[in-house]
Design an enzyme around this catalytic site. Sequence first.
Site, short mmCIF file in Angstrom:
data_model
loop_
_atom_site.label_atom_id
_atom_site.label_comp_id
_atom_site.label_asym_id
_atom_site.label_seq_id
_atom_site.Cartn_x
_atom_site.Cartn_y
_atom_site.Cartn_z
N ALA A 8 0.85 -1.21 0.00
CA ALA A 8 0.00 0.00 0.00
C ALA A 8 0.88 1.24 0.00
CB ALA A 8 -0.92 -0.02 1.22
N GLY A 9 2.10 1.08 -0.52
CA GLY A 9 3.04 2.20 -0.59
C GLY A 9 2.68 3.13 -1.74
N ALA A 10 3.69 3.81 -2.27
CA ALA A 10 3.45 4.84 -3.28
C ALA A 10 2.74 4.28 -4.52
CB ALA A 10 4.79 5.47 -3.65
N GLY A 12 1.34 1.13 -4.98
CA GLY A 12 0.12 0.38 -4.68
C GLY A 12 -1.06 1.30 -4.45
N ASP A 32 -0.90 -4.66 3.15
CA ASP A 32 0.49 -4.29 3.44
C ASP A 32 0.93 -4.99 4.72
OD1 ASP A 32 2.33 -1.78 2.21
OD2 ASP A 32 2.93 -2.44 4.22
N ARG A 88 17.69 -0.86 -10.81
CA ARG A 88 16.57 -1.71 -10.35
C ARG A 88 17.09 -3.09 -9.95
NH1 ARG A 88 14.93 1.03 -14.95
NH2 ARG A 88 13.02 2.27 -14.83
N ASN A 95 13.77 -8.00 -2.73
CA ASN A 95 12.45 -8.14 -3.35
C ASN A 95 12.12 -9.57 -3.80
OD1 ASN A 95 12.07 -5.51 -2.79
ND2 ASN A 95 12.13 -4.77 -4.91
N SER A 119 6.84 -5.13 -8.74
CA SER A 119 8.08 -4.99 -7.96
C SER A 119 9.31 -5.22 -8.85
CB SER A 119 8.09 -6.01 -6.81
OG SER A 119 6.87 -5.97 -6.11
N ASN A 120 10.35 -4.46 -8.57
CA ASN A 120 11.59 -4.54 -9.37
C ASN A 120 12.64 -5.45 -8.76
OD1 ASN A 120 11.41 -2.96 -11.76
ND2 ASN A 120 11.22 -1.12 -10.47
N ASP A 148 6.82 2.52 -19.69
CA ASP A 148 7.92 3.03 -20.53
C ASP A 148 7.36 3.64 -21.82
OD1 ASP A 148 9.54 1.97 -18.56
OD2 ASP A 148 9.80 0.06 -19.60
N ARG A 151 6.06 7.06 -21.11
CA ARG A 151 7.18 8.01 -21.00
C ARG A 151 7.76 8.34 -22.38
NH1 ARG A 151 9.69 5.09 -15.69
NH2 ARG A 151 8.45 6.25 -14.16
N HIS A 175 12.69 -3.99 -18.64
CA HIS A 175 12.38 -2.75 -17.92
C HIS A 175 13.59 -2.35 -17.09
CE1 HIS A 175 10.06 0.31 -15.93
NE2 HIS A 175 10.25 -0.24 -14.74
N1 LIG Z 1 7.45 -2.19 -12.84
C1 LIG Z 1 7.43 -0.86 -12.78
O1 LIG Z 1 7.22 -0.19 -13.80
C2 LIG Z 1 7.58 -0.16 -11.46
C3 LIG Z 1 7.23 1.20 -11.34
C4 LIG Z 1 7.39 1.81 -10.10
C5 LIG Z 1 7.86 1.09 -9.00
N2 LIG Z 1 8.17 -0.20 -9.17
C6 LIG Z 1 8.61 -1.02 -8.03
O2 LIG Z 1 7.49 -1.24 -7.18
C7 LIG Z 1 7.95 -1.49 -5.86
C8 LIG Z 1 7.19 -0.59 -4.87
O3 LIG Z 1 7.53 0.75 -5.05
P1 LIG Z 1 6.90 1.88 -4.10
O4 LIG Z 1 7.41 3.16 -4.57
O5 LIG Z 1 5.42 1.68 -4.01
O6 LIG Z 1 7.58 1.50 -2.70
P2 LIG Z 1 7.02 1.83 -1.24
O7 LIG Z 1 8.14 1.63 -0.30
O8 LIG Z 1 6.32 3.14 -1.25
O9 LIG Z 1 5.91 0.70 -1.00
C9 LIG Z 1 6.21 -0.65 -0.87
C10 LIG Z 1 5.29 -1.23 0.16
O10 LIG Z 1 5.48 -2.65 0.21
C11 LIG Z 1 5.24 -3.05 1.56
N3 LIG Z 1 5.78 -4.38 1.79
C12 LIG Z 1 7.06 -4.75 1.94
N4 LIG Z 1 7.14 -6.08 2.14
C13 LIG Z 1 5.87 -6.56 2.11
C14 LIG Z 1 5.31 -7.84 2.24
N5 LIG Z 1 6.05 -8.92 2.45
N6 LIG Z 1 3.97 -7.95 2.15
C15 LIG Z 1 3.18 -6.87 1.95
N7 LIG Z 1 3.67 -5.62 1.81
C16 LIG Z 1 5.00 -5.47 1.90
C17 LIG Z 1 5.91 -1.96 2.37
O11 LIG Z 1 5.45 -1.96 3.72
C18 LIG Z 1 5.54 -0.71 1.59
O12 LIG Z 1 4.37 -0.09 2.10
C19 LIG Z 1 9.46 -1.25 -5.89
O13 LIG Z 1 10.13 -2.48 -6.01
C20 LIG Z 1 9.65 -0.42 -7.14
O14 LIG Z 1 10.94 -0.54 -7.68
C21 LIG Z 1 8.04 -0.84 -10.36
O1 LIG Z 2 12.68 3.55 -11.72
C1 LIG Z 2 12.33 2.74 -10.87
O2 LIG Z 2 13.15 2.17 -10.14
C2 LIG Z 2 10.89 2.45 -10.66
C3 LIG Z 2 10.17 2.04 -11.90
O3 LIG Z 2 10.71 0.89 -12.47
C4 LIG Z 2 10.03 3.14 -12.89
O4 LIG Z 2 10.42 2.96 -14.05
O5 LIG Z 2 9.51 4.21 -12.52
#
Ligand SMILES: NC(=O)c1ccc[n+]([C@@H]2O[C@H](COP(=O)([O-])OP(=O)(O)OC[C@H]3O[C@@H](n4cnc5c(N)ncnc54)[C@H](O)[C@@H]3O)[C@@H](O)[C@H]2O)c1
Ligand SMILES: O=C(O)C[C@H](O)C(=O)O
Length: 308
Positions: A8-10, A12, A32, A88, A95, A119-120, A148, A151, A175
Amino acid sequence: MKVTVVGAGAVGASCAEYIAIKDFASEVVLLDIKEGFAEGKAMDLMQTASLNGFDTKITGVTNDYSKTAGSDICVITSGIPRKPGMTREELIGINAGIVKSVSSSLIEQSPNTIIIVVSNPMDTMTYLVHKTTNLPKNRIIGMGGALDSARFKYRLAEALEAPISDVDGMVIGGHSDKGMVPLTAHATRNSVKVSEFLSADRLDQVKEDTKVGGATLTKLLGTSAWYAPGAAVSGLVQAIACDQKKMFPCSTLLEGEYGLNDLCIGVPVILGRNGIEEIVTIKLSDAEEAHLKESAEGVQKTNGLLEL
Ligand SMILES: NC(=O)c1ccc[n+]([C@@H]2O[C@H](COP(=O)([O-])OP(=O)(O)OC[C@H]3O[C@@H](n4cnc5c(N)ncnc54)[C@H](O)[C@@H]3O)[C@@H](O)[C@H]2O)c1
Ligand SMILES: O=C(O)C[C@H](O)C(=O)O
């Protein structure tokens, strides 16, 4: 239509918000591990319902997978984001364990679900879900290319000094900062190839700016981006939930397509009610094909770090 978003972070929370605003799902469960965090995000989001005019019910739970039971679609955003200067790929150590246990808990409660991995390092995390679950390949989708490509269109519109709605383009490949393959030769402005308007040098600049899109934002924000990632995930969820048969580049298990095998990487797919309903094979230029091959080598190198 029930959707679970783990993390439920940024990203989610942004993803849950866009899903709710589009108002196609009956229920979104945010889960979360941090005590009370998802409950708080869900309550805050629900208090926007009358303001934003949606009826989707958002609930938050702390690590209680029983509340996710019967989800049609599950999105995995749990895990750590990168900090400025990191790649990443450096996130794999923490992760991979999180994605493995989360996907297994989700499937226990929702054996028929479709999983979207965010997740990355995303392509490797998608491959990990393939390797550690028995889900068929159409039900495991990695989100990266949709973001991507958004963007890429932003950068193309900037270079063309055109509205983004005039522009179309797609990014395939891994990615990652080096692995993305923006298909500049296929990109168009109102059906006209962008190369008619932009010099080769300017197009190269667009390509490079697109590839480091995530890193650029991470440097500015101190953590990685969330609005466009959340919107991109919500687009995939909507395409599946509403059986739209829309084409997005997504990370999927390749078994010979594009001459690649035994890895997940971004290629165009058709998304509908069954998840990935088709992998679309398009003709690439020699340079694009070489770049995709190089990108696949990078993804495979990261996959090699998994303890399977
Ligand atoms: N694929 C993409 O295009 C893309 C884009 C953006 C971010 N991401 C990835 O997404 C992930 C999350 O980014 P964010 O900015 O939301 O991070 P964040 O830290 O804001 O949120 C992550 C959340 O995951 C929770 N968490 C951790 N372990 C957990 C578990 N075992 N069970 C349940 N919840 C758990 C944390 O408490 C936290 O609230 C990162 O790995 C980031 O690199 C990927
Ligand atoms: O850049 C990152 O690490 C997060 C995500 O994969 C993105 O492209 O925004």
